[in-house]
Design an enzyme around this catalytic site. Structure first.
Site, PDB file in Angstrom:
ATOM      1  N   GLY A  46      70.322  28.083   4.592  1.00 52.78           N
ATOM      2  CA  GLY A  46      70.134  29.289   4.863  1.00 52.78           C
ATOM      3  C   GLY A  46      68.854  29.969   4.870  1.00 52.78           C
ATOM      4  O   GLY A  46      67.769  29.068   4.943  1.00 52.78           O
ATOM      5  N   ASP A  47      68.672  31.310   4.592  1.00 48.97           N
ATOM      6  CA  ASP A  47      67.261  31.790   4.618  1.00 48.97           C
ATOM      7  C   ASP A  47      66.524  31.834   3.429  1.00 48.97           C
ATOM      8  O   ASP A  47      65.261  31.803   3.264  1.00 48.97           O
ATOM      9  CB  ASP A  47      67.344  33.295   4.930  1.00 48.97           C
ATOM     10  CG  ASP A  47      68.182  34.143   4.089  1.00 48.97           C
ATOM     11  OD1 ASP A  47      69.267  33.445   3.610  1.00 48.97           O
ATOM     12  OD2 ASP A  47      67.770  35.074   3.629  1.00 48.97           O
TER      13      ASP A  47
ATOM     14  N   ARG B 172      74.349  23.032   5.722  1.00 44.56           N
ATOM     15  CA  ARG B 172      73.826  24.048   6.363  1.00 44.56           C
ATOM     16  C   ARG B 172      72.572  24.749   5.252  1.00 44.56           C
ATOM     17  O   ARG B 172      72.954  24.838   4.178  1.00 44.56           O
ATOM     18  CB  ARG B 172      74.972  25.092   6.180  1.00 44.56           C
ATOM     19  CG  ARG B 172      74.673  26.399   6.688  1.00 44.56           C
ATOM     20  CD  ARG B 172      74.376  27.543   5.452  1.00 44.56           C
ATOM     21  NE  ARG B 172      74.163  28.791   5.933  1.00 44.56           N
ATOM     22  CZ  ARG B 172      73.535  29.864   5.158  1.00 44.56           C
ATOM     23  NH1 ARG B 172      73.486  29.751   3.814  1.00 44.56           N
ATOM     24  NH2 ARG B 172      73.445  31.261   5.334  1.00 44.56           N
TER      25      ARG B 172
ATOM     26  N   THR C 102      73.171  35.758  -3.827  1.00 45.30           N
ATOM     27  CA  THR C 102      72.006  35.108  -3.832  1.00 45.30           C
ATOM     28  C   THR C 102      71.301  35.866  -4.977  1.00 45.30           C
ATOM     29  O   THR C 102      71.581  36.881  -5.506  1.00 45.30           O
ATOM     30  CB  THR C 102      71.233  35.430  -2.584  1.00 45.30           C
ATOM     31  OG1 THR C 102      71.645  34.456  -1.531  1.00 45.30           O
ATOM     32  CG2 THR C 102      69.624  34.845  -2.879  1.00 45.30           C
TER      33      THR C 102
ATOM     34  N   THR D 212      68.879  39.080   0.692  1.00 46.16           N
ATOM     35  CA  THR D 212      70.195  38.416   0.258  1.00 46.16           C
ATOM     36  C   THR D 212      71.082  39.002   1.547  1.00 46.16           C
ATOM     37  O   THR D 212      70.726  40.219   2.025  1.00 46.16           O
ATOM     38  CB  THR D 212      70.743  39.135  -1.099  1.00 46.16           C
ATOM     39  OG1 THR D 212      72.339  38.726  -1.000  1.00 46.16           O
ATOM     40  CG2 THR D 212      70.502  40.440  -1.134  1.00 46.16           C
ATOM     41  N   GLY D 213      71.988  38.140   1.759  1.00 41.17           N
ATOM     42  CA  GLY D 213      72.925  38.487   3.093  1.00 41.17           C
ATOM     43  C   GLY D 213      72.998  37.218   3.832  1.00 41.17           C
ATOM     44  O   GLY D 213      72.506  36.213   3.763  1.00 41.17           O
ATOM     45  N   LYS D 214      73.495  37.569   4.987  1.00 39.09           N
ATOM     46  CA  LYS D 214      73.814  36.525   6.046  1.00 39.09           C
ATOM     47  C   LYS D 214      72.520  36.000   6.515  1.00 39.09           C
ATOM     48  O   LYS D 214      71.834  36.476   7.122  1.00 39.09           O
ATOM     49  CB  LYS D 214      74.867  37.166   7.116  1.00 39.09           C
ATOM     50  CG  LYS D 214      75.033  36.210   8.572  1.00 39.09           C
ATOM     51  CD  LYS D 214      76.222  35.443   7.959  1.00 39.09           C
ATOM     52  CE  LYS D 214      76.795  34.732   9.203  1.00 39.09           C
ATOM     53  NZ  LYS D 214      77.301  33.510   8.805  1.00 39.09           N
ATOM     54  N   GLY D 215      72.428  34.610   5.908  1.00 36.48           N
ATOM     55  CA  GLY D 215      71.004  34.083   5.959  1.00 36.48           C
ATOM     56  C   GLY D 215      70.581  33.786   7.681  1.00 36.48           C
ATOM     57  O   GLY D 215      69.092  33.747   7.866  1.00 36.48           O
TER      58      GLY D 215
HETATM   59  N1  ASP Z   1      71.078  34.626   2.134  1.00 35.52           N
HETATM   60  C1  ASP Z   1      72.126  33.527   1.569  1.00 35.52           C
HETATM   61  C2  ASP Z   1      72.425  32.664   2.634  1.00 35.52           C
HETATM   62  O1  ASP Z   1      72.393  32.764   3.799  1.00 35.52           O
HETATM   63  C3  ASP Z   1      73.380  34.269   1.036  1.00 35.52           C
HETATM   64  C4  ASP Z   1      73.462  35.628   0.498  1.00 35.52           C
HETATM   65  O2  ASP Z   1      72.453  36.188   0.089  1.00 35.52           O
HETATM   66  O3  ASP Z   1      74.444  36.110   0.402  1.00 35.52           O
HETATM   67  O4  ASP Z   1      72.424  31.575   2.178  1.00 35.52           O
END
Ligand code: ASP
Length: 317
Positions: A206-207, A204, A176, A227-230
């Site tokens: 995300g966050d 889908r 991200t 950033t990360g698992k939304g």
């Molecule tokens: N946060 C982003 C999402 O879940 C992905 C990411 O930042 O790696 O869409």
């Protein structure tokens, strides 16, 4: 007058140091520095924090290095669906687009929507149409795809079949881009843009486009881009949580950001990181993965970029 500052991230889905050559890492750091300078130029020339975060994010959307805009991750159907948002800490105005397919710079569409002022979020074709009508650049969907992301999709789909998704590298999975800034008038802003997760289900969200989850800014508190698992950012309303901890508990930015990334999210075992800035221009950039593309120009005008643990101090911006 505040002393301006800006921080960016290019995602916590970073490859292992040994997977790329020093020349490739240096090209990624170069792009981070370019994004920072684009944002900084706004801050130095009377621009607002909103101008700065948009400019920095646009540079990273245009770069194939990061999972946003050109170079975005593919969904399960081999398509790109782009999410982005922006928030003005001075007014709490916000705009977001999600599952967009043709907007070259989703962050600019988020901003245009914020400025139109009637809706906070538009999705899919409506977002694409809105951007076109607002005079922003729209492109053929093929513009976003790169060879590297195609390989990542093939690998994630093979893993899904073999049942080894959990052992995929952070780089295969996601990424991200985002920026936070404090301007000379003391206002904060945040912006985030992403292609989401490789092999994510069609539709889908995300966050990143969700205000309070992946993006949040409030004057007097902080601006945050995650950033990360939304999914876990959404469930913890993570960016807003940092502002709340600071406001209600009197925690410092560092302490609040560290708490949510390193402790609140720890039970999920997912990759996560963020950049954040407080009302005085102090910067935090915690992450729980091996690396996170990141950089900042601090209150003293000093530029630094990093991909893994080592921080490259590049001197005056
Ligand atoms: N946060 C982003 C999402 O879940 C992905 C990411 O930042 O790696 O869409």
């Amino acid at each position: 007058m505040a002393r301006p500052a800006i921080a960016i991230h290019g995602g916590c889905g970073v490859m292992a140091q040994l997977d790329l050559s020093e020349a490739e890492w240096s090209a990624a750091r170069e792009d981070l520095a370019r994004a920072l300078r684009a944002g900084w130029a706004k801050l130095q020339n009377g621009g607002t924090a909103v101008d700065a975060v948009e400019a920095a994010v646009m540079v990273m959307e245009d770069s194939p290095q990061f999972n946003a805009g050109h170079g975005a991750a593919f969904n399960a159907a081999g398509e790109n669906e782009l999410d982005s948002s922006i928030m003005d800490g001075a007014t709490l105005a916000a705009g977001a687009v999600c599952a967009a397919r043709r907007i070259r710079n989703p962050v600019s569409a988020a901003r245009a929507l914020m400025e139109r002022g009637d809706s906070v979020m538009l999705t899919g074709q409506a977002a694409d149409r809105f951007a076109e009508e607002a005079g922003l650049r729209v492109v053929d969907p093929s513009y976003f795809g790169t060879e590297r992301r195609r390989k990542a999709l093939a690998s994630m789909q093979a893993r899904a079949k073999a049942g080894t998704t959990l052992t995929a590298s952070e780089a295969e999975k996601h990424g991200t881009v985002g920026a936070v800034a404090l301007d000379a008038a003391g206002h904060l802003a945040a912006a985030t843009s992403t292609g989401g997760f490789t092999n994510k289900p069609v539709g889908r969200i995300g966050d990143s486009p969700i205000i309070g989850a992946g993006t949040y800014a409030r004057d007097g508190a902080c601006a945050v881009s995650g950033t990360g698992k939304g999914e876990v950012f959404i469930r913890h309303v993570l960016a807003h949580e940092i502002a709340s901890r600071m406001a209600y508990l009197g925690e410092s930015l560092d302490a609040a950001a560290e708490q949510v990334v390193m402790r609140d999210l720890a039970p999920y075992g997912v990759g996560a990181g963020l950049v954040a800035i407080d009302a005085e221009g102090r910067i935090a950039a915690p992450f729980n993965t091996d690396g996170m593309f990141r950089g900042w120009i601090d209150r003293d005008g000093r530029l630094a970029v990093a991909t893994h643990a080592e921080v490259f101090e590049l001197g005056a911006a």
